[in-house]
Write an enzyme that holds these catalytic residues in place. Structure first.
Site, short mmCIF file in Angstrom:
data_model
loop_
_atom_site.label_atom_id
_atom_site.label_comp_id
_atom_site.label_asym_id
_atom_site.label_seq_id
_atom_site.Cartn_x
_atom_site.Cartn_y
_atom_site.Cartn_z
N GLY A 1 3.73 -4.64 5.93
CA GLY A 1 3.84 -3.58 4.95
C GLY A 1 4.81 -2.48 5.34
O GLY A 1 5.92 -2.39 4.82
N HIS A 2 4.40 -1.69 6.31
CA HIS A 2 5.11 -0.44 6.61
C HIS A 2 6.60 -0.63 6.86
O HIS A 2 7.44 0.07 6.29
CB HIS A 2 4.43 0.23 7.82
CG HIS A 2 4.94 1.59 8.11
ND1 HIS A 2 5.72 1.86 9.21
CD2 HIS A 2 4.82 2.77 7.44
CE1 HIS A 2 6.04 3.14 9.21
NE2 HIS A 2 5.49 3.72 8.16
N HIS B 1 -4.72 5.26 -1.27
CA HIS B 1 -3.43 4.80 -1.84
C HIS B 1 -3.66 3.86 -3.03
O HIS B 1 -3.49 4.26 -4.16
CB HIS B 1 -2.49 4.22 -0.77
CG HIS B 1 -3.13 3.39 0.32
ND1 HIS B 1 -3.94 2.32 0.06
CD2 HIS B 1 -3.02 3.48 1.67
CE1 HIS B 1 -4.32 1.77 1.20
NE2 HIS B 1 -3.79 2.46 2.21
N GLY C 1 1.90 -3.62 12.22
CA GLY C 1 2.93 -3.05 13.08
C GLY C 1 4.15 -3.92 13.26
O GLY C 1 5.05 -3.57 14.02
N THR D 1 -4.27 4.28 9.83
CA THR D 1 -4.18 2.89 9.38
C THR D 1 -5.28 2.12 10.10
O THR D 1 -5.98 2.67 10.94
CB THR D 1 -2.78 2.32 9.66
OG1 THR D 1 -2.72 0.97 9.19
CG2 THR D 1 -2.45 2.35 11.15
N ARG E 1 2.16 12.76 -4.89
CA ARG E 1 2.49 13.73 -5.93
C ARG E 1 1.62 13.57 -7.19
O ARG E 1 1.84 14.28 -8.16
CB ARG E 1 3.96 13.55 -6.34
CG ARG E 1 4.94 14.04 -5.31
CD ARG E 1 4.93 15.57 -5.29
NE ARG E 1 5.86 16.08 -4.31
CZ ARG E 1 7.10 16.49 -4.60
NH1 ARG E 1 7.56 16.42 -5.82
NH2 ARG E 1 7.87 16.96 -3.65
N GLU F 1 -7.30 -6.73 0.87
CA GLU F 1 -7.94 -6.24 2.11
C GLU F 1 -9.03 -5.27 1.72
O GLU F 1 -8.82 -4.41 0.86
CB GLU F 1 -6.93 -5.49 2.97
CG GLU F 1 -5.92 -6.36 3.64
CD GLU F 1 -4.89 -5.52 4.38
OE1 GLU F 1 -5.12 -4.31 4.60
OE2 GLU F 1 -3.85 -6.06 4.71
N ASP G 1 0.82 -1.22 0.00
CA ASP G 1 0.00 0.00 0.00
C ASP G 1 0.85 1.27 0.00
O ASP G 1 0.51 2.27 -0.64
CB ASP G 1 -0.89 0.07 1.26
CG ASP G 1 -1.99 -0.98 1.25
OD1 ASP G 1 -2.20 -1.62 0.22
OD2 ASP G 1 -2.61 -1.15 2.32
N HIS G 2 1.95 1.23 0.77
CA HIS G 2 2.69 2.48 0.94
C HIS G 2 3.52 2.86 -0.28
O HIS G 2 3.99 4.00 -0.38
CB HIS G 2 3.53 2.43 2.22
CG HIS G 2 2.63 2.46 3.43
ND1 HIS G 2 1.67 3.42 3.60
CD2 HIS G 2 2.50 1.61 4.47
CE1 HIS G 2 1.00 3.17 4.71
NE2 HIS G 2 1.48 2.07 5.25
N GLU H 1 -6.94 -13.22 10.64
CA GLU H 1 -5.65 -12.54 10.74
C GLU H 1 -5.67 -11.78 12.05
O GLU H 1 -6.51 -10.90 12.27
CB GLU H 1 -5.43 -11.58 9.56
CG GLU H 1 -4.08 -10.87 9.69
CD GLU H 1 -3.68 -10.08 8.45
OE1 GLU H 1 -4.05 -10.49 7.32
OE2 GLU H 1 -3.00 -9.06 8.61
N1 PXP Z 1 -2.83 -6.71 7.85
C1 PXP Z 1 -3.90 -5.88 7.76
C2 PXP Z 1 -5.26 -6.47 7.79
C3 PXP Z 1 -3.71 -4.49 7.61
O1 PXP Z 1 -4.80 -3.67 7.54
C4 PXP Z 1 -2.41 -3.97 7.54
C5 PXP Z 1 -2.21 -2.51 7.35
O2 PXP Z 1 -2.68 -2.12 6.10
C6 PXP Z 1 -1.34 -4.87 7.61
C7 PXP Z 1 -1.59 -6.23 7.79
C8 PXP Z 1 0.08 -4.42 7.51
O3 PXP Z 1 0.39 -3.59 8.57
P1 PXP Z 1 1.78 -2.82 8.58
O4 PXP Z 1 1.77 -1.91 7.39
O5 PXP Z 1 1.78 -2.11 9.88
O6 PXP Z 1 2.85 -3.87 8.46
#
Ligand code: PXP
Length: 233
Positions: free
Chosen positions: A209-210, A50, A188, A100, A18, A70, A9-10, A151
């Site tokens: 993700g992040h 995003h 996280g 988030t 931008r 998701e 996503d990021h 999850e």
């Molecule tokens: N799982 C779910 C269901 C999420 O909503 C997210 C955040 O979009 C993540 C995993 C990943 O989280 P992070 O970006 O903090 O790793």
């Protein structure tokens, strides 16, 4: 070894900042797969902040591993999923103002709509996961919906890093296993806080993700994915 799903996503967040064509999450997905990721996750939010519809369509065509979508439990999103047919859908709660996904689904409170969505999605060959807090009641309610997976939201554990929060996650993994639910975990997780969970035999897949995208800014995406995979091995 648990599988690694990379949430990209990021990459789209940077692009949307931008209004450019780059960086393209489709390219990012390929790099993650080349580095060994087992699946690619994207969250198509209702506000499209995003990931865009175009991304999900192209990812469906180009991803070689598995596409995990998701999404919120809305008619629009279920229709999109039924049309695009990701390999799996993870139903998440969505609040417009949140930075988030802040908490898990309140499953017991909306059993019927979740059950209906699970039936529709399963009929299209899509496995369903529910993003829930690590809470016995939520896991038991999840079982009643017919969803194949849960999850566990690891956010509280990641924020507090306490033994108490870790135990809550471990107990929830145990409950999910007893109820025959595939158990994934995410939110996280980073290169340090994942360690007590990384080699747990009953976690099927981590969705991260992040922390991976942040590390990628410094070391490159392939390297960031490989470093996370080495912690799971
Ligand atoms: N799982 C779910 C269901 C999420 O909503 C997210 C955040 O979009 C993540 C995993 C990943 O989280 P992070 O970006 O903090 O790793």
């Amino acid at each position: 070894m648990a599988l690694l799903g990379v949430n990209i996503d990021h990459v789209a967040t940077l692009r949307q900042l931008r209004g450019t064509k780059f960086p393209d999450p489709v390219t990012a997905a390929s790099l993650c797969e080349l580095a060994g990721a087992h699946s690619i996750t994207v969250h198509l939010r209702e506000d499209r902040r995003h990931i865009q519809d175009r991304d999900v369509k192209l990812l469906r065509e180009t991803i070689q591993t598995r596409l995990n979508l998701e999404m919120a439990l809305t008619e629009e999103m279920v229709n999109i999923a039924c049309e695009i047919r990701p390999d799996s859908v993870c139903l998440v709660p969505e609040k417009r103002q949140e930075v988030t996904t802040e908490g898990g689904l309140e499953v017991q409170g909306c059993l019927k709509p979740i059950q209906d969505a699970v039936i529709r999605l399963n009929e299209r060959g899509i496995q369903v996961s529910l993003f829930i807090d690590p809470d016995q009641k939520q896991i038991e309610a999840s079982k009643k919906t017919g969803a194949q997976m849960v999850e566990l939201h690891t956010g509280r554990y990641c924020n507090h890093r306490s033994q108490k929060e870790l135990k809550t996650i471990l107990d929830s993994i145990h409950t999910a296993k007893e109820l025959n639910l595939v158990c994934n975990a995410g939110h996280g997780l980073d290169y340090v806080n994942i360690r007590p969970l990384a080699k747990h035999p009953d976690i099927h897949e981590f969705n991260i993700g992040h922390s991976i995208i942040c590390r990628a800014v410094l070391v490159g995406l392939g390297q960031a994915v490989r470093e996370m995979l080495s912690l799971l091995t």
